[in-house]
Design a protein around this motif. Structure first.
Motif, PDB file in Angstrom:
ATOM      1  N   GLU A  79       7.095  -0.042  75.547  1.00 14.20           N
ATOM      2  CA  GLU A  79       6.276   1.054  76.092  1.00 14.20           C
ATOM      3  C   GLU A  79       5.322   0.051  77.058  1.00 14.20           C
ATOM      4  O   GLU A  79       5.103   1.069  78.096  1.00 14.20           O
ATOM      5  CB  GLU A  79       5.356   2.050  74.870  1.00 14.20           C
ATOM      6  CG  GLU A  79       5.627   2.280  74.225  1.00 14.20           C
ATOM      7  CD  GLU A  79       5.169   3.238  73.361  1.00 14.20           C
ATOM      8  OE1 GLU A  79       3.717   3.413  73.093  1.00 14.20           O
ATOM      9  OE2 GLU A  79       6.286   4.459  72.636  1.00 14.20           O
ATOM     10  N   SER A  80       4.674  -0.598  77.195  1.00 10.88           N
ATOM     11  CA  SER A  80       4.224  -1.275  78.583  1.00 10.88           C
ATOM     12  C   SER A  80       4.829  -1.535  79.661  1.00 10.88           C
ATOM     13  O   SER A  80       5.186  -1.674  80.634  1.00 10.88           O
ATOM     14  CB  SER A  80       2.807  -2.534  78.141  1.00 10.88           C
ATOM     15  OG  SER A  80       4.121  -3.896  77.541  1.00 10.88           O
ATOM     16  N   TRP A  81       6.639  -1.391  78.983  1.00 12.39           N
ATOM     17  CA  TRP A  81       7.278  -2.113  80.087  1.00 12.39           C
ATOM     18  C   TRP A  81       8.073  -1.006  80.154  1.00 12.39           C
ATOM     19  O   TRP A  81       8.951  -0.572  81.864  1.00 12.39           O
ATOM     20  CB  TRP A  81       8.381  -3.132  79.545  1.00 12.39           C
ATOM     21  CG  TRP A  81       8.130  -4.109  78.783  1.00 12.39           C
ATOM     22  CD1 TRP A  81       7.004  -4.636  79.419  1.00 12.39           C
ATOM     23  CD2 TRP A  81       8.968  -5.286  78.159  1.00 12.39           C
ATOM     24  NE1 TRP A  81       7.212  -5.970  78.454  1.00 12.39           N
ATOM     25  CE2 TRP A  81       8.544  -5.777  77.879  1.00 12.39           C
ATOM     26  CE3 TRP A  81      10.196  -5.273  77.981  1.00 12.39           C
ATOM     27  CZ2 TRP A  81       8.750  -7.438  77.532  1.00 12.39           C
ATOM     28  CZ3 TRP A  81      10.872  -6.052  77.316  1.00 12.39           C
ATOM     29  CH2 TRP A  81      10.480  -7.303  76.815  1.00 12.39           C
ATOM     30  N   GLY A  82       7.476   0.681  80.164  1.00 15.02           N
ATOM     31  CA  GLY A  82       8.278   1.673  80.800  1.00 15.02           C
ATOM     32  C   GLY A  82       9.423   2.503  79.798  1.00 15.02           C
ATOM     33  O   GLY A  82      10.135   3.317  79.820  1.00 15.02           O
ATOM     34  N   MET A  83       8.929   1.897  78.122  1.00 15.96           N
ATOM     35  CA  MET A  83      10.580   2.160  77.735  1.00 15.96           C
ATOM     36  C   MET A  83       9.948   3.257  76.725  1.00 15.96           C
ATOM     37  O   MET A  83       8.971   3.612  76.991  1.00 15.96           O
ATOM     38  CB  MET A  83      10.758   0.786  76.334  1.00 15.96           C
ATOM     39  CG  MET A  83      11.347  -0.299  77.483  1.00 15.96           C
ATOM     40  SD  MET A  83      12.766  -0.109  77.904  1.00 15.96           S
ATOM     41  CE  MET A  83      13.151  -1.939  77.940  1.00 15.96           C
ATOM     42  N   ASP A  84      11.197   4.096  76.402  1.00 16.33           N
ATOM     43  CA  ASP A  84      10.793   5.064  75.337  1.00 16.33           C
ATOM     44  C   ASP A  84      11.225   4.351  73.951  1.00 16.33           C
ATOM     45  O   ASP A  84      12.465   4.937  74.304  1.00 16.33           O
ATOM     46  CB  ASP A  84      11.704   6.224  76.601  1.00 16.33           C
ATOM     47  CG  ASP A  84      11.810   7.485  75.085  1.00 16.33           C
ATOM     48  OD1 ASP A  84      10.880   7.510  74.594  1.00 16.33           O
ATOM     49  OD2 ASP A  84      12.041   8.844  75.080  1.00 16.33           O
ATOM     50  N   VAL A  85      10.484   4.221  73.543  1.00 16.81           N
ATOM     51  CA  VAL A  85      10.395   3.984  71.939  1.00 16.81           C
ATOM     52  C   VAL A  85      10.718   5.315  70.431  1.00 16.81           C
ATOM     53  O   VAL A  85       9.918   5.443  70.788  1.00 16.81           O
ATOM     54  CB  VAL A  85       9.544   3.041  71.460  1.00 16.81           C
ATOM     55  CG1 VAL A  85      10.248   2.460  70.458  1.00 16.81           C
ATOM     56  CG2 VAL A  85       9.598   2.234  72.848  1.00 16.81           C
ATOM     57  N   ALA A  86      11.583   4.621  69.795  1.00 15.01           N
ATOM     58  CA  ALA A  86      12.406   5.573  68.817  1.00 15.01           C
ATOM     59  C   ALA A  86      11.534   4.313  67.709  1.00 15.01           C
ATOM     60  O   ALA A  86      12.721   3.091  67.901  1.00 15.01           O
ATOM     61  CB  ALA A  86      13.083   6.559  68.393  1.00 15.01           C
ATOM     62  N   VAL A  87      11.498   4.764  66.315  1.00 20.04           N
ATOM     63  CA  VAL A  87      11.563   3.577  65.328  1.00 20.04           C
ATOM     64  C   VAL A  87      12.542   4.872  64.066  1.00 20.04           C
ATOM     65  O   VAL A  87      12.140   5.493  64.129  1.00 20.04           O
ATOM     66  CB  VAL A  87       9.653   3.327  64.710  1.00 20.04           C
ATOM     67  CG1 VAL A  87       9.993   2.971  63.779  1.00 20.04           C
ATOM     68  CG2 VAL A  87       9.641   2.933  66.192  1.00 20.04           C
ATOM     69  N   ALA A  88      13.006   3.752  63.150  1.00 18.05           N
ATOM     70  CA  ALA A  88      13.260   3.927  61.697  1.00 18.05           C
ATOM     71  C   ALA A  88      12.933   3.310  60.735  1.00 18.05           C
ATOM     72  O   ALA A  88      12.987   1.754  61.267  1.00 18.05           O
ATOM     73  CB  ALA A  88      14.794   4.188  62.352  1.00 18.05           C
ATOM     74  N   ALA A  89      12.759   3.456  59.948  1.00 19.46           N
ATOM     75  CA  ALA A  89      11.958   2.860  58.635  1.00 19.46           C
ATOM     76  C   ALA A  89      12.526   1.803  58.078  1.00 19.46           C
ATOM     77  O   ALA A  89      12.717   1.118  57.673  1.00 19.46           O
ATOM     78  CB  ALA A  89      11.077   3.727  57.870  1.00 19.46           C
ATOM     79  N   ASN A  90      14.222   2.658  58.939  1.00 21.28           N
ATOM     80  CA  ASN A  90      14.715   1.269  57.161  1.00 21.28           C
ATOM     81  C   ASN A  90      16.870   1.567  58.137  1.00 21.28           C
ATOM     82  O   ASN A  90      16.693   2.590  59.259  1.00 21.28           O
ATOM     83  CB  ASN A  90      15.148   1.836  55.816  1.00 21.28           C
ATOM     84  CG  ASN A  90      15.621   3.365  55.792  1.00 21.28           C
ATOM     85  OD1 ASN A  90      16.770   4.067  56.114  1.00 21.28           O
ATOM     86  ND2 ASN A  90      14.579   4.368  54.752  1.00 21.28           N
ATOM     87  N   GLY A  91      17.302   0.794  57.493  1.00 17.22           N
ATOM     88  CA  GLY A  91      18.908   0.738  58.491  1.00 17.22           C
ATOM     89  C   GLY A  91      19.523   2.667  58.227  1.00 17.22           C
ATOM     90  O   GLY A  91      20.333   2.801  59.202  1.00 17.22           O
ATOM     91  N   ARG A  92      19.078   2.742  56.769  1.00 16.72           N
ATOM     92  CA  ARG A  92      19.948   4.943  56.916  1.00 16.72           C
ATOM     93  C   ARG A  92      19.597   5.649  57.876  1.00 16.72           C
ATOM     94  O   ARG A  92      20.310   5.791  58.540  1.00 16.72           O
ATOM     95  CB  ARG A  92      20.131   4.622  55.457  1.00 16.72           C
ATOM     96  CG  ARG A  92      19.989   5.964  55.117  1.00 16.72           C
ATOM     97  CD  ARG A  92      19.915   7.168  53.985  1.00 16.72           C
ATOM     98  NE  ARG A  92      18.283   7.022  53.730  1.00 16.72           N
ATOM     99  CZ  ARG A  92      17.604   7.636  54.250  1.00 16.72           C
ATOM    100  NH1 ARG A  92      18.026   8.652  54.768  1.00 16.72           N
ATOM    101  NH2 ARG A  92      16.446   8.224  54.291  1.00 16.72           N
ATOM    102  N   ILE A  93      18.311   5.127  57.912  1.00 17.40           N
ATOM    103  CA  ILE A  93      17.623   6.119  59.226  1.00 17.40           C
ATOM    104  C   ILE A  93      17.927   5.784  60.356  1.00 17.40           C
ATOM    105  O   ILE A  93      18.223   7.329  61.549  1.00 17.40           O
ATOM    106  CB  ILE A  93      16.188   5.984  59.138  1.00 17.40           C
ATOM    107  CG1 ILE A  93      15.475   6.725  57.879  1.00 17.40           C
ATOM    108  CG2 ILE A  93      15.789   7.148  60.656  1.00 17.40           C
ATOM    109  CD1 ILE A  93      14.314   6.860  57.381  1.00 17.40           C
ATOM    110  N   ALA A  94      17.866   4.548  61.074  1.00 18.90           N
ATOM    111  CA  ALA A  94      19.195   4.221  62.071  1.00 18.90           C
ATOM    112  C   ALA A  94      19.938   4.740  62.412  1.00 18.90           C
ATOM    113  O   ALA A  94      20.421   5.032  63.645  1.00 18.90           O
ATOM    114  CB  ALA A  94      18.858   2.540  62.095  1.00 18.90           C
TER     115      ALA A  94
END
Length: 328
Positions: A79-94
Motif C-alpha cells: 500500500e505504501s507503493w500505491g497498490m490496491d491490496v486484498a487479503v485471502a486467509a487460505n487458498g480456497r478463498i483466494a
C-alpha cells in the motif's frame, strides 16, 4: 523435470533455449537471454540510486496468507507503493476471489489451512478463462531448503520469495511481472529517520546492540520495513505479542504429547516471525525443530523436548521484554 524448469525460467525472461544431440557423441544446450552487457560505471550508479517503488504502483494485488502478522507486513509495504491490496486467509478463498475480482498478481503463501498454496495455484492454472489462468503467482514460503522451489514452479508459480523478506527483495521479484506505470513520475524521496525525541516518546530503545544490553530481540528489520514509522513498529509488536502466548502453549502441548508433526507445522509458521523480530538465539533451533519433527525423529524425542523447552523459555523472556518496552 530440470530441463522443463530451465525452459520456463528462460522463457519467463524473454529468452530461448535449444538443443543439439548426436547419438554416441553427446548433447549441447544453447540459451539466449536479452540482457545488455553492463559496465562497472553502470553498476555503481545502480547501487547508488534508490528504487522508485511507485513505478509499479496502482496495481491490484491479492495476498493469500493465513498469519495476520505476515498479512500486515505485506499489505503495509504494497500500500505504501500505491497498490490496491486484498487479503485471502487460505487458498480456497483466494481461488474464489480470483474468479470474482480482477487482480494483477497474487502473493501465495505455501502452507495454509483448508487449501494450501500449491493446490490453489494448480486450480487457478486450470481455470477456463486464460486471463485468470495466466495471472502471475509468487510463492511466499518460510522454507529456504534447496529443492523445494521446483515444487512451486511445477505447480505453475512464476517465482518465490523466502520469508522474512525486505522491501527491496519484494520489489525485485514483483517488478519482473508488473509493468511500470508510465504516468508515475514521482521523485524518489529517501524517508527520514525518526528523531531521537520521537523514539524516546514511543519507548523505543536507542541502542543498536540489543544483545549486549541483554535484550533477546532486534527490531532492525521491523524498523527498516516500516521506515521508522512508530505506528507500524507498534502494530507489528502488538500482533506478535497477541500470538506469542498461544504459540508457547502449543509448543509445550505438542512436545508433552509427542505430536511431532503438529509441532513441525507450528515451528514452520513461527520461523518468519522469529527471524523478523530478530530473535537470533532461536533462528537455528526453530529450523531444527521443524526439520527434525517433520522427519519423525522420535528416537531423539528427549533432545527435541529440550529444544522446545529452551525455545519456550526464550520466548517467555522476549514476551516480558517487549511488554516492558512497548507498554499498552
Amino acid at each position: 523435470m530440470g530441463l522443463s524448469i530451465c525452459k520456463n525460467l528462460i522463457e519467463m525472461q524473454g529468452g530461448s533455449i535449444s538443443v543439439e544431440s548426436k547419438y554416441g557423441e553427446g548433447t549441447v544446450f544453447h540459451f539466449k537471454l536479452p540482457y545488455k552487457i553492463g559496465t562497472t560505471e553502470m553498476l555503481a550508479q545502480e547501487e547508488q540510486a534508490p528504487e522508485n517503488y511507485s513505478l509499479i504502483g496502482e496495481k491490484r494485488i491479492l495476498i493469500a496468507e493465513d498469519v495476520e502478522l505476515n498479512q500486515f507486513i505485506a499489505r503495509q509495504i504494497l500500500e505504501s507503493w500505491g497498490m490496491d491490496v486484498a487479503v485471502a486467509a487460505n487458498g480456497r478463498i483466494a481461488l474464489e476471489m480470483v474468479q470474482e475480482q480482477h487482480f494483477d498478481l497474487i502473493l501465495m503463501d505455501i502452507q495454509m489451512p483448508e487449501m494450501d498454496g500449491i493446490e490453489a495455484t494448480e486450480l487457478i492454472r486450470k481455470l477456463g478463462d486464460t486471463r485468470l489462468a495466466n495471472i502471475p503467482i509468487i510463492a511466499l514460503t518460510a522454507n529456504a531448503l534447496k529443492g523445494d522451489n521446483h515444487l512451486y514452479f511445477q505447480a505453475g508459480m512464476n517465482d518465490y520469495i523466502t520469508k522474512p523478506y525486505t522491501e527491496e527483495k519484494l520489489y525485485s521479484v514483483l517488478s519482473k511481472f508488473l509493468p511500470a506505470n508510465p504516468l508515475s513520475v514521482a521523485p524518489v524521496v529517501e524517508m527520514a529517520k525518526p528523531s531521537t525525541r520521537i523514539l524516546v516518546e514511543e519507548g523505543i530503545s536507542l541502542s543498536n546492540n540489543y544483545v549486549e544490553e541483554g535484550l533477546l530481540y532486534d527490531l532492525t528489520m521491523v524498523r527498516q520495513i516500516g521506515k521508522g514509522n512508530p505506528d507500524f513498529i507498534g502494530k507489528m509488536v502488538t500482533l506478535f505479542l497477541e500470538q506469542l502466548p498461544s504459540d508457547i502453549s502449543k509448543l509445550k502441548e505438542y512436545s508433552q504429547k509427542d505430536e511431532w508433526e503438529s509441532l513441525s507445522k507450528l515451528a514452520h509458521r513461527m520461523k518468519p516471525s522469529i527471524e523478523g523480530m530478530g530473535i537470533h538465539s532461536l533462528k537455528t533451533i526453530i529450523r531444527e525443530l521443524e526439520t527434525r519433527s517433520r522427519n519423525n525423529e522420535s528416537i531423539h524425542s528427549s533432545e527435541l523436548k529440550k529444544m522446545v523447552a529452551f525455545t519456550c523459555e526464550t520466548m517467555e523472556k522476549v514476551l516480558v521484554q517487549l511488554r516492558l518496552e512497548f507498554p499498552k
